[in-house]
Design a protein around this motif. Structure first.
Motif, mmCIF file in Angstrom:
data_model
loop_
_atom_site.group_PDB
_atom_site.id
_atom_site.type_symbol
_atom_site.label_atom_id
_atom_site.label_comp_id
_atom_site.label_asym_id
_atom_site.label_seq_id
_atom_site.Cartn_x
_atom_site.Cartn_y
_atom_site.Cartn_z
ATOM 1 N N GLU A 162 -53.142 0.820 84.085
ATOM 2 C CA GLU A 162 -52.706 0.107 85.284
ATOM 3 C C GLU A 162 -51.448 0.746 85.869
ATOM 4 O O GLU A 162 -51.315 0.889 87.093
ATOM 5 C CB GLU A 162 -52.456 -1.359 84.946
ATOM 6 C CG GLU A 162 -53.743 -2.137 84.649
ATOM 7 C CD GLU A 162 -53.484 -3.491 84.030
ATOM 8 O OE1 GLU A 162 -52.287 -3.846 83.851
ATOM 9 O OE2 GLU A 162 -54.461 -4.201 83.720
ATOM 10 N N LYS A 163 -50.522 1.138 85.015
ATOM 11 C CA LYS A 163 -49.318 1.827 85.481
ATOM 12 C C LYS A 163 -49.675 3.180 86.096
ATOM 13 O O LYS A 163 -49.127 3.576 87.127
ATOM 14 C CB LYS A 163 -48.343 2.015 84.319
ATOM 15 C CG LYS A 163 -47.793 0.723 83.744
ATOM 16 C CD LYS A 163 -46.824 0.052 84.689
ATOM 17 C CE LYS A 163 -46.133 -1.129 84.037
ATOM 18 N NZ LYS A 163 -45.083 -1.730 84.898
ATOM 19 N N ASP A 164 -50.609 3.881 85.447
ATOM 20 C CA ASP A 164 -51.037 5.181 85.952
ATOM 21 C C ASP A 164 -51.707 5.043 87.314
ATOM 22 O O ASP A 164 -51.533 5.884 88.190
ATOM 23 C CB ASP A 164 -51.996 5.825 84.944
ATOM 24 C CG ASP A 164 -52.229 7.302 85.200
ATOM 25 O OD1 ASP A 164 -51.242 8.036 85.402
ATOM 26 O OD2 ASP A 164 -53.393 7.728 85.198
ATOM 27 N N ASP A 165 -52.476 3.972 87.484
ATOM 28 C CA ASP A 165 -53.138 3.732 88.768
ATOM 29 C C ASP A 165 -52.115 3.565 89.894
ATOM 30 O O ASP A 165 -52.345 4.001 91.024
ATOM 31 C CB ASP A 165 -54.027 2.491 88.696
ATOM 32 C CG ASP A 165 -55.275 2.705 87.860
ATOM 33 O OD1 ASP A 165 -55.599 3.886 87.571
ATOM 34 O OD2 ASP A 165 -55.930 1.716 87.496
ATOM 35 N N ILE A 166 -50.990 2.921 89.591
ATOM 36 C CA ILE A 166 -49.948 2.731 90.603
ATOM 37 C C ILE A 166 -49.452 4.076 91.117
ATOM 38 O O ILE A 166 -49.156 4.244 92.304
ATOM 39 C CB ILE A 166 -48.776 1.907 90.019
ATOM 40 C CG1 ILE A 166 -49.231 0.470 89.727
ATOM 41 C CG2 ILE A 166 -47.579 1.910 90.964
ATOM 42 C CD1 ILE A 166 -48.205 -0.341 88.957
ATOM 43 N N THR A 167 -49.397 5.062 90.225
ATOM 44 C CA THR A 167 -48.882 6.389 90.593
ATOM 45 C C THR A 167 -49.983 7.344 91.053
ATOM 46 O O THR A 167 -49.741 8.533 91.225
ATOM 47 C CB THR A 167 -48.158 7.035 89.404
ATOM 48 O OG1 THR A 167 -49.118 7.337 88.380
ATOM 49 C CG2 THR A 167 -47.071 6.118 88.857
ATOM 50 N N GLY A 168 -51.188 6.831 91.229
ATOM 51 C CA GLY A 168 -52.286 7.695 91.642
ATOM 52 C C GLY A 168 -52.691 8.705 90.586
ATOM 53 O O GLY A 168 -53.221 9.772 90.912
ATOM 54 N N GLY A 169 -52.454 8.377 89.317
ATOM 55 C CA GLY A 169 -52.836 9.257 88.225
ATOM 56 C C GLY A 169 -51.756 10.227 87.777
ATOM 57 O O GLY A 169 -51.982 11.022 86.861
ATOM 58 N N ASP A 170 -50.572 10.145 88.370
ATOM 59 C CA ASP A 170 -49.516 11.116 88.039
ATOM 60 C C ASP A 170 -48.616 10.680 86.890
ATOM 61 O O ASP A 170 -47.871 11.503 86.352
ATOM 62 C CB ASP A 170 -48.658 11.407 89.274
ATOM 63 C CG ASP A 170 -49.370 12.293 90.277
ATOM 64 O OD1 ASP A 170 -50.257 13.055 89.842
ATOM 65 O OD2 ASP A 170 -49.063 12.230 91.481
#
Length: 458
Positions: A162-170
């Motif tokens: 979920e955190k990764d999704d916020i950053t667009g995978g970055d």
């Protein structure tokens, strides 16, 4: 400067774990499970296997020359009432199974919470016994205290996703970069689980509400994350309590001492302005020099691979292009012009094994929470969750099966139009590094695409 192509090359060629080693991992874990499952005492009690840690999180990096990388996975064992009063019996059963195997008997060692299988000069794999008790409590075993410890590694993986999704995978890429600074540059010293928890903890969706470009790309995400971590540390002059995001009743406080926290805090407060300076430096040559001050001379001029060049020409993600073509395989860019201007999100739900009872079953598990690894005989339901492409559009699916068994039975790879349900139901029938892709076609142009790996191992 951002130097996005430099970062892409640096990650692919220097930081990320070699694909050959990932392939080795995909082969070694099933063999370990096979060795456990043939044991007369524990074999019939194995219910499931689930990757955890950096393997499930996809944050493993390439180790320094001569050093090992590591991977962890859970072995879910059927609850045994006779063992619950002496929990170390769960661990001992795994130990006995591997010690009794001719391949692994000289490769294993016992740790507090796992049985470790070590491959000389390459990697070690930690096998973690895991039980879902009749009360629904999820536990691992601490052999040294002979007690159960609460855990929820799947929830941790989902939290990070979920955190990764916020950053667009970055975010995952940034965690790998920070691990590189730790392992290869000696920038700081901290356990991976603590680093991942702290770094993931500073990522928040409200930051994109006030600045849509806050996590725009890898270098931008890196500079903002490291500064946010520095701010978090600055506000905590003494070691704070760090809870497990997947199991808040459990903390990681035993993973470091106050002196270790102080050293980490000092190093990050020193590192953050250096990363900001490199990011703000004007001019390619000066910026490269500044980034090399952080990452070293391996931060080099990018060279596009053939696959990356093809992806750039078609505007498709590099993961969707390339590989050996199956006899009847189709590629979306050969059916429609490709201009990727939108996004599409697909989620996959994995059915539980038929041999689990109600108490043993967790909630339906997402494929990505398993590190995209699943055993044969599971139902897989892929759902297109959302897309920002405006209606009307058409959804297409592609299933690509690979490996020896796929070649024997007939490799798939055709692209089919969605029947209107925006879902695809499959079964994990046989082993192989398979994948599913979803495409959005609007006005006879592919405007969005996504790629879901499905690694099936028995």
């Amino acid at each position: 400067m951002k130097l996005i192509d430099y970062f892409r090359t640096f990650l692919n060629d220097v930081v990320n774990l070699n694909q050959s080693r990932l392939d080795d991992l995909d082969e070694r874990v099933p063999r370990i499970i096979d060795a456990i499952e043939v044991d007369g005492t524990i074999g019939s009690k194995i219910l499931d296997t689930v990757p955890q840690g950096s393997w499930a999180h996809r944050t493993i990096i390439r180790p320094r020359t001569g050093l090992e990388f590591d991977a962890d996975f859970l072995v879910q064992i059927d609850e045994n009432d006779d063992w619950n009063s002496d929990p170390k019996k769960y661990t001992n059963a795994i130990w006995d199974a591997l010690c009794g195997n001719g391949t692994y008997k000289n490769m294993v060692s016992r740790k507090d919470r796992c049985v470790r299988v070590t491959y000389a000069n390459d990697c070690h794999i930690d096998v973690v016994p895991y039980v879902v008790l009749s009360t629904g409590r999820e536990v691992i075993i601490n052999r040294s205290t002979n007690d159960f410890e609460d855990t929820n590694p799947v929830a941790f993986t989902e939290w990070l996703q979920e955190k990764d999704d916020i950053t667009g995978g970055d975010l995952r890429r940034v965690i790998r970069l920070l691990k590189y600074l730790r392992d290869h540059r000696g920038a700081f010293n901290i356990r991976s689980v603590l680093l991942t928890t702290i770094v993931g903890g500073v990522v928040d969706s409200w930051k994109t509400a006030t600045d849509a470009d806050y996590y725009k790309d890898v270098p931008t995400t890196l500079v903002h994350v490291i500064e946010d971590v520095a701010t978090w540390l600055q506000a905590r002059p003494t070691k704070p309590s760090i809870s497990d995001p997947g199991c808040p009743s459990t903390t990681f406080d035993h993973r470091w001492m106050e002196t270790q926290y102080q050293e980490f805090r000092s190093r990050i407060l020193d590192l953050a302005p250096k990363i900001r300076a490199a990011y703000d430096t004007v001019g390619v040559n000066d910026s490269v020099t500044a980034w090399r001050e952080v990452f070293g001379d391996s931060f080099k001029v990018p060279i596009l691979t053939a696959a990356a060049s093809l992806a750039k020409a078609t505007d498709l993600p590099t993961t969707i292009v390339g590989g050996e073509r199956a006899p009847q395989e189709q590629f979306i860019e050969e059916m429609f012009p490709a201009s990727i201007t939108n996004t599409v999100t697909v989620e996959c739900e994995v059915g539980e094994p038929a041999n689990m009872n109600r108490a043993q079953k967790r909630k339906a598990m997402r494929l990505r929470s398993r590190g995209n690894l699943v055993r044969p005989g599971r139902s897989l339901t892929f759902r297109m969750l959302n897309t920002d492409a405006p209606l009307p559009y058409v959804v297409y699916w592609k299933v690509r099966n690979r490996g020896p068994e796929a070649r024997r039975r007939g490799e798939r790879g055709q692209i089919v139009r969605d029947a209107g349900e925006r879902r695809l139901i499959e079964t994990s029938t046989f082993e192989g590094p398979h994948y599913v892709e979803c495409y959005i076609v609007k006005d006879q142009t592919c405007v969005a695409a996504t790629h879901v790996p499905v690694n099936i191992d028995d």
